[in-house]
Write a protein that holds these residues in place. Structure first.
Motif, PDB file in Angstrom:
ATOM      1  N   PHE A  55      -6.224  16.982  88.178  1.00 31.71           N
ATOM      2  CA  PHE A  55      -5.231  16.939  87.044  1.00 31.71           C
ATOM      3  C   PHE A  55      -4.605  18.462  87.102  1.00 31.71           C
ATOM      4  CE2 PHE A  55      -4.474  17.827  82.385  1.00 31.71           C
ATOM      5  CZ  PHE A  55      -4.101  16.663  82.170  1.00 31.71           C
ATOM      6  N   LEU A  56      -3.231  18.248  86.953  1.00 37.11           N
ATOM      7  CA  LEU A  56      -2.457  19.400  87.016  1.00 37.11           C
ATOM      8  C   LEU A  56      -1.690  19.807  85.913  1.00 37.11           C
ATOM      9  CD1 LEU A  56      -1.354  21.678  89.022  1.00 37.11           C
ATOM     10  CD2 LEU A  56       0.424  20.157  89.715  1.00 37.11           C
ATOM     11  N   GLN A  57      -1.630  20.822  85.201  1.00 45.12           N
ATOM     12  CA  GLN A  57      -0.831  21.331  84.322  1.00 45.12           C
ATOM     13  C   GLN A  57      -0.497  22.898  84.226  1.00 45.12           C
ATOM     14  OE1 GLN A  57      -3.126  20.647  80.680  1.00 45.12           O
ATOM     15  NE2 GLN A  57      -4.525  22.127  81.049  1.00 45.12           N
ATOM     16  N   ASP A  58       0.500  23.416  83.531  1.00 47.62           N
ATOM     17  CA  ASP A  58       0.842  24.658  83.425  1.00 47.62           C
ATOM     18  C   ASP A  58      -0.076  25.383  82.494  1.00 47.62           C
ATOM     19  OD1 ASP A  58       1.763  24.086  80.875  1.00 47.62           O
ATOM     20  OD2 ASP A  58       3.655  24.069  81.583  1.00 47.62           O
ATOM     21  N   ASN A  59       0.186  26.525  82.356  1.00 49.78           N
ATOM     22  CA  ASN A  59      -0.668  27.498  81.419  1.00 49.78           C
ATOM     23  C   ASN A  59      -0.041  27.605  80.064  1.00 49.78           C
ATOM     24  OD1 ASN A  59      -2.477  28.297  83.556  1.00 49.78           O
ATOM     25  ND2 ASN A  59      -1.025  29.091  84.629  1.00 49.78           N
ATOM     26  N   ALA A  60       0.524  26.813  79.573  1.00 47.66           N
ATOM     27  CA  ALA A  60       0.801  26.797  78.099  1.00 47.66           C
ATOM     28  C   ALA A  60      -0.190  26.796  77.263  1.00 47.66           C
ATOM     29  CB  ALA A  60       1.775  25.722  77.737  1.00 47.66           C
ATOM     30  N   ARG A  61      -0.127  27.397  76.061  1.00 47.80           N
ATOM     31  CA  ARG A  61      -1.216  27.750  75.388  1.00 47.80           C
ATOM     32  C   ARG A  61      -1.990  26.294  74.889  1.00 47.80           C
ATOM     33  NH1 ARG A  61       0.775  32.381  71.073  1.00 47.80           N
ATOM     34  NH2 ARG A  61       1.022  34.088  72.800  1.00 47.80           N
ATOM     35  N   PRO A  62      -1.104  25.178  74.520  1.00 48.43           N
ATOM     36  CA  PRO A  62      -1.864  24.038  74.094  1.00 48.43           C
ATOM     37  C   PRO A  62      -2.634  23.470  75.249  1.00 48.43           C
ATOM     38  CG  PRO A  62       0.317  24.113  73.349  1.00 48.43           C
ATOM     39  CD  PRO A  62       0.266  25.250  74.532  1.00 48.43           C
TER      40      PRO A  62
ATOM     41  N   LEU B 142      -9.448  19.732  87.472  1.00 46.75           N
ATOM     42  CA  LEU B 142      -8.469  20.522  87.095  1.00 46.75           C
ATOM     43  C   LEU B 142      -7.919  21.403  88.260  1.00 46.75           C
ATOM     44  CD1 LEU B 142      -6.495  21.223  84.723  1.00 46.75           C
ATOM     45  CD2 LEU B 142      -8.069  23.019  84.204  1.00 46.75           C
ATOM     46  N   LEU B 143      -6.817  21.252  88.813  1.00 45.28           N
ATOM     47  CA  LEU B 143      -6.067  22.082  89.705  1.00 45.28           C
ATOM     48  C   LEU B 143      -5.816  23.285  89.340  1.00 45.28           C
ATOM     49  CD1 LEU B 143      -4.002  19.160  91.613  1.00 45.28           C
ATOM     50  CD2 LEU B 143      -6.596  19.833  92.069  1.00 45.28           C
ATOM     51  N   THR B 144      -5.753  24.301  90.070  1.00 43.48           N
ATOM     52  CA  THR B 144      -5.102  25.665  90.003  1.00 43.48           C
ATOM     53  C   THR B 144      -3.751  25.757  89.858  1.00 43.48           C
ATOM     54  OG1 THR B 144      -7.020  26.528  91.616  1.00 43.48           O
ATOM     55  CG2 THR B 144      -5.156  28.070  90.924  1.00 43.48           C
ATOM     56  N   HIS B 145      -3.422  26.367  88.735  1.00 41.48           N
ATOM     57  CA  HIS B 145      -1.919  26.706  88.500  1.00 41.48           C
ATOM     58  C   HIS B 145      -1.936  27.990  87.717  1.00 41.48           C
ATOM     59  CE1 HIS B 145       1.919  25.068  87.669  1.00 41.48           C
ATOM     60  NE2 HIS B 145       2.100  25.742  86.734  1.00 41.48           N
ATOM     61  N   PRO B 146      -1.632  28.994  88.652  1.00 42.07           N
ATOM     62  CA  PRO B 146      -1.271  30.326  88.180  1.00 42.07           C
ATOM     63  C   PRO B 146       0.033  30.646  87.617  1.00 42.07           C
ATOM     64  CG  PRO B 146      -0.944  30.356  90.613  1.00 42.07           C
ATOM     65  CD  PRO B 146      -1.529  29.106  90.083  1.00 42.07           C
ATOM     66  N   PRO B 147       0.323  31.786  86.702  1.00 39.67           N
ATOM     67  CA  PRO B 147       1.459  31.694  86.117  1.00 39.67           C
ATOM     68  C   PRO B 147       2.686  32.205  87.117  1.00 39.67           C
ATOM     69  CG  PRO B 147       0.241  33.811  85.920  1.00 39.67           C
ATOM     70  CD  PRO B 147      -0.649  32.752  86.492  1.00 39.67           C
ATOM     71  N   TYR B 148       3.941  31.965  86.631  1.00 39.88           N
ATOM     72  CA  TYR B 148       5.031  32.117  87.668  1.00 39.88           C
ATOM     73  C   TYR B 148       5.147  31.223  88.649  1.00 39.88           C
ATOM     74  CZ  TYR B 148       4.788  36.870  85.084  1.00 39.88           C
ATOM     75  OH  TYR B 148       4.658  37.829  83.982  1.00 39.88           O
ATOM     76  N   ILE B 149       5.049  30.018  88.333  1.00 44.77           N
ATOM     77  CA  ILE B 149       5.131  29.125  89.439  1.00 44.77           C
ATOM     78  C   ILE B 149       5.702  27.687  89.218  1.00 44.77           C
ATOM     79  CG2 ILE B 149       2.954  27.829  88.666  1.00 44.77           C
ATOM     80  CD1 ILE B 149       1.874  28.271  91.845  1.00 44.77           C
ATOM     81  N   PRO B 150       6.815  27.702  88.751  1.00 43.88           N
ATOM     82  CA  PRO B 150       7.598  26.668  88.191  1.00 43.88           C
ATOM     83  C   PRO B 150       8.219  25.856  89.633  1.00 43.88           C
ATOM     84  CG  PRO B 150       9.048  28.598  87.806  1.00 43.88           C
ATOM     85  CD  PRO B 150       7.457  29.301  88.123  1.00 43.88           C
ATOM     86  N   ASP B 151       8.102  26.467  90.774  1.00 48.48           N
ATOM     87  CA  ASP B 151       8.666  26.022  91.765  1.00 48.48           C
ATOM     88  C   ASP B 151       7.482  25.049  92.412  1.00 48.48           C
ATOM     89  OD1 ASP B 151       7.346  28.339  92.202  1.00 48.48           O
ATOM     90  OD2 ASP B 151       8.402  28.861  93.929  1.00 48.48           O
ATOM     91  N   LEU B 152       6.306  25.056  91.790  1.00 50.15           N
ATOM     92  CA  LEU B 152       5.338  24.334  92.603  1.00 50.15           C
ATOM     93  C   LEU B 152       4.706  23.398  91.388  1.00 50.15           C
ATOM     94  CD1 LEU B 152       3.169  26.953  94.163  1.00 50.15           C
ATOM     95  CD2 LEU B 152       4.854  25.422  95.332  1.00 50.15           C
ATOM     96  N   ALA B 153       5.495  23.198  90.249  1.00 51.26           N
ATOM     97  CA  ALA B 153       5.199  22.106  89.163  1.00 51.26           C
ATOM     98  C   ALA B 153       6.074  20.965  89.286  1.00 51.26           C
ATOM     99  CB  ALA B 153       5.173  22.722  88.032  1.00 51.26           C
ATOM    100  N   PRO B 154       5.591  19.735  89.602  1.00 52.10           N
ATOM    101  CA  PRO B 154       6.364  18.600  89.793  1.00 52.10           C
ATOM    102  C   PRO B 154       7.214  18.334  88.350  1.00 52.10           C
ATOM    103  CG  PRO B 154       4.321  18.034  90.433  1.00 52.10           C
ATOM    104  CD  PRO B 154       4.422  19.601  89.846  1.00 52.10           C
ATOM    105  N   SER B 155       6.986  18.909  87.437  1.00 46.62           N
ATOM    106  CA  SER B 155       7.539  18.496  86.211  1.00 46.62           C
ATOM    107  C   SER B 155       9.064  19.391  86.495  1.00 46.62           C
ATOM    108  CB  SER B 155       7.043  18.836  84.892  1.00 46.62           C
ATOM    109  OG  SER B 155       6.421  20.138  84.918  1.00 46.62           O
ATOM    110  N   ASP B 156       8.878  20.791  86.851  1.00 45.07           N
ATOM    111  CA  ASP B 156       9.957  21.458  87.063  1.00 45.07           C
ATOM    112  C   ASP B 156      10.759  21.347  88.046  1.00 45.07           C
ATOM    113  OD1 ASP B 156       9.292  23.307  84.554  1.00 45.07           O
ATOM    114  OD2 ASP B 156       7.819  23.563  85.390  1.00 45.07           O
ATOM    115  N   PHE B 157      10.395  21.032  89.218  1.00 45.34           N
ATOM    116  CA  PHE B 157      11.088  20.951  90.763  1.00 45.34           C
ATOM    117  C   PHE B 157      11.570  19.379  90.552  1.00 45.34           C
ATOM    118  CE2 PHE B 157       6.765  20.327  92.604  1.00 45.34           C
ATOM    119  CZ  PHE B 157       7.076  19.279  93.100  1.00 45.34           C
ATOM    120  N   TYR B 158      11.185  18.629  90.176  1.00 41.98           N
ATOM    121  CA  TYR B 158      11.399  17.069  90.311  1.00 41.98           C
ATOM    122  C   TYR B 158      11.843  16.321  89.210  1.00 41.98           C
ATOM    123  CZ  TYR B 158      10.754  12.502  91.982  1.00 41.98           C
ATOM    124  OH  TYR B 158      10.888  11.171  92.278  1.00 41.98           O
TER     125      TYR B 158
END
Length: 257
Positions: free
Chosen positions: A158-165, A182-198
């Motif tokens: 399960f991959l998600q960003d670090n938004a407060r919700p 839950l997969l690791t997802h540190p801040p400053y990483i939009p280039d590794l989030a499928p929602s952002d790069f794809y």
């Protein structure tokens, strides 16, 4: 009374802004050459303006010649802009100007030259990553890549960003109860989030030019998502291992397609 003539430089920047997201910079320069001849921007100039507009620049007008400092570029406005960007990494220059409220030109000065942000995959990020940021990105990508290789790509995660919700206590408790990995997802990483790069890029491309009223946009986006075949989403997810490797190979630096 005669209509005021729009400067050629403004005309060309308007064309670059309109075409920049979908047409290669070299092709834009070729089209401008055909239209403006010797008055055309240089190849470098076109490339630089394409980059500026992709990073969030809104204005196309010529800068004032007196070079006086903008009176709205103050410490309180800079702090407020930084706080708004940290709360919403996808906020636009125009939205920042309306919320502060100050001119678009002043916002651009604050964001680019005082806060030193730039955009990657529609996210505002620090223009220069600290060594610690790079290390965190590289370690996270390396861990995810190793985990993927060890499990042979068969274990669901399960991959998600670090938004407060997403990081709220109730959310984390729910994921724990559902026994989600839950997969690791540190801040400053939009280039590794499928929602952002794809995902968002293709959504934006398909809805480009449309105008929406009230909540129609929510319905339109939901319909667009429901109409995508399963293989569409699988493709974005299957791109992750390659991008993790790129992050590791680059020493944690940002990269774009």
């Amino acid at each position: 009374m005669s209509e005021q003539k729009v400067p050629r430089s403004v005309q060309q920047r308007t064309v670059i802004k309109f075409l920049g997201e979908n047409v290669p910079s070299a092709e834009i320069h070729h089209r401008l050459q055909q239209q403006y001849g010797e008055e055309c921007f240089s190849t470098t100039g076109v490339f630089e303006w394409c980059k500026c507009f992709r990073e969030g620049t809104e204005h196309v007008e010529n800068e004032p010649r007196d070079c006086r400092p903008r009176t709205s570029v103050t410490e309180p406005n800079t702090d407020n802009a930084d706080e708004l960007i940290r709360e919403n990494r996808r906020i636009t220059i125009k939205e920042l100007g309306a919320m502060l409220p100050i001119s678009v030109g002043s916002v651009e000065d604050i964001v680019k030259y005082h806060l030193h942000y730039r955009k990657v995959n529609a996210w505002w990020i620090p223009r220069t990553l600290l060594d610690m940021n790079k290390m965190v990105r590289m370690q996270a990508a390396s861990h995810l890549l190793q985990q993927f290789e060890d499990e042979g790509g068969k274990q669901a995660g399960f991959l998600q960003d670090n938004a407060r919700p997403h990081t709220a206590k109730t959310t984390m408790e729910t994921l724990w109860k559902l026994k989600r990995n839950l997969l690791t997802h540190p801040p400053y990483i939009p280039d590794l989030a499928p929602s952002d790069f794809y995902l968002f890029g293709r959504l934006k491309s398909d809805l480009q030019g449309m105008r929406f009223v009230d909540d129609i946009i929510n319905q339109t986006v939901q319909e667009w998502i429901h109409h995508q075949p399963q293989v569409f989403f699988e493709k974005g997810i299957r791109m992750l291992p390659e991008r993790w490797k790129k992050c590791v190979d680059s020493g944690g630096e940002y990269f774009e397609d």
